[in-house]
Design a protein around this motif. Sequence first.
Motif, mmCIF file in Angstrom:
data_model
loop_
_atom_site.group_PDB
_atom_site.id
_atom_site.type_symbol
_atom_site.label_atom_id
_atom_site.label_comp_id
_atom_site.label_asym_id
_atom_site.label_seq_id
_atom_site.Cartn_x
_atom_site.Cartn_y
_atom_site.Cartn_z
ATOM 1 N N GLU A 205 73.586 -44.607 39.457
ATOM 2 C CA GLU A 205 73.233 -45.191 40.745
ATOM 3 C C GLU A 205 73.664 -44.283 41.892
ATOM 4 O O GLU A 205 74.725 -43.679 41.844
ATOM 5 C CB GLU A 205 73.884 -46.568 40.917
ATOM 6 N N ASN A 206 72.798 -44.197 42.901
ATOM 7 C CA ASN A 206 73.080 -43.342 44.051
ATOM 8 C C ASN A 206 72.271 -43.880 45.226
ATOM 9 O O ASN A 206 71.107 -43.518 45.403
ATOM 10 C CB ASN A 206 72.701 -41.889 43.728
ATOM 11 N N GLU A 207 72.879 -44.757 46.003
ATOM 12 C CA GLU A 207 72.170 -45.412 47.110
ATOM 13 C C GLU A 207 71.612 -44.415 48.116
ATOM 14 O O GLU A 207 70.501 -44.587 48.616
ATOM 15 C CB GLU A 207 73.093 -46.399 47.814
ATOM 16 N N ASP A 208 72.375 -43.376 48.434
ATOM 17 C CA ASP A 208 71.922 -42.405 49.430
ATOM 18 C C ASP A 208 70.686 -41.653 48.935
ATOM 19 O O ASP A 208 69.709 -41.503 49.669
ATOM 20 C CB ASP A 208 73.033 -41.412 49.770
ATOM 21 N N ALA B 163 68.599 -42.596 46.550
ATOM 22 C CA ALA B 163 67.500 -43.548 46.398
ATOM 23 C C ALA B 163 66.820 -43.791 47.748
ATOM 24 O O ALA B 163 65.585 -43.786 47.839
ATOM 25 C CB ALA B 163 68.012 -44.853 45.802
ATOM 26 N N ALA B 164 67.602 -43.978 48.799
ATOM 27 C CA ALA B 164 67.039 -44.204 50.132
ATOM 28 C C ALA B 164 66.275 -42.972 50.620
ATOM 29 O O ALA B 164 65.183 -43.088 51.186
ATOM 30 C CB ALA B 164 68.154 -44.570 51.119
ATOM 31 N N GLU B 165 66.832 -41.784 50.393
ATOM 32 C CA GLU B 165 66.148 -40.542 50.783
ATOM 33 C C GLU B 165 64.802 -40.412 50.072
ATOM 34 O O GLU B 165 63.789 -40.074 50.687
ATOM 35 C CB GLU B 165 67.029 -39.335 50.448
ATOM 36 N N GLU C 144 62.960 -42.804 48.751
ATOM 37 C CA GLU C 144 62.026 -43.811 49.249
ATOM 38 C C GLU C 144 61.428 -43.382 50.583
ATOM 39 O O GLU C 144 60.221 -43.554 50.804
ATOM 40 C CB GLU C 144 62.712 -45.168 49.371
ATOM 41 N N ARG C 145 62.239 -42.779 51.458
ATOM 42 C CA ARG C 145 61.720 -42.275 52.744
ATOM 43 C C ARG C 145 60.671 -41.198 52.512
ATOM 44 O O ARG C 145 59.741 -41.045 53.309
ATOM 45 C CB ARG C 145 62.851 -41.723 53.618
ATOM 46 N N LYS C 146 60.812 -40.444 51.433
ATOM 47 C CA LYS C 146 59.863 -39.371 51.121
ATOM 48 C C LYS C 146 58.643 -39.871 50.347
ATOM 49 O O LYS C 146 57.784 -39.082 49.980
ATOM 50 C CB LYS C 146 60.562 -38.276 50.306
ATOM 51 N N ASP D 119 58.577 -44.020 44.600
ATOM 52 C CA ASP D 119 58.972 -45.349 44.150
ATOM 53 C C ASP D 119 60.261 -45.172 43.376
ATOM 54 O O ASP D 119 60.398 -44.242 42.575
ATOM 55 C CB ASP D 119 57.882 -45.953 43.254
ATOM 56 N N PRO E 187 66.515 -48.534 41.460
ATOM 57 C CA PRO E 187 67.865 -48.076 41.773
ATOM 58 C C PRO E 187 68.929 -48.291 40.705
ATOM 59 O O PRO E 187 69.936 -47.608 40.725
ATOM 60 C CB PRO E 187 68.220 -48.831 43.039
#
Length: 137
Positions: A107-110, A112-114, A116-118, A121, A124
């Motif tokens: 797991e890596n929230e940062d 995963a968010a990056e 998703e911004r790019k 899909d 997480p």
Amino acid sequence: MKKEEILERFVCTPSRVAVVGASPKEDRPVFRVMNYLAGAGFTLFPVNPGYAGTEILGRPCAAGLEFLEGGVDVVALFLSAKQQGNVAADLEKLPSRPVVWFQPGAENEDLAAELERKGYDVVPSDCLMADHMNKCR
């Protein structure tokens, strides 16, 4: 894409999965997951620079995502967050945008968010094997 659609398209229907952090060691969770997925009809692409040039479960192991031939539907990460430094850049080298699947322990929230911004899909924190066993039968 919602998780239910990801499950239907890429988990319940066997797909092409790059396994980042693959290992030939039978006592490792990644080996057990790969063995299960292979038996369920998935096409696996082991990725691990430490085993590049060898075979894992009869499949050639690549040093990195950029060395895979053909596209993949899912990139399953079996690396701790500390080892994921190049994942985003490596994904950019692929010809398509696969689903990025963070296995338990990866797991890596940062990141995963990056991703998703790019436009990727992302799943997480789930196990491909467990989801296939529990949601696809």
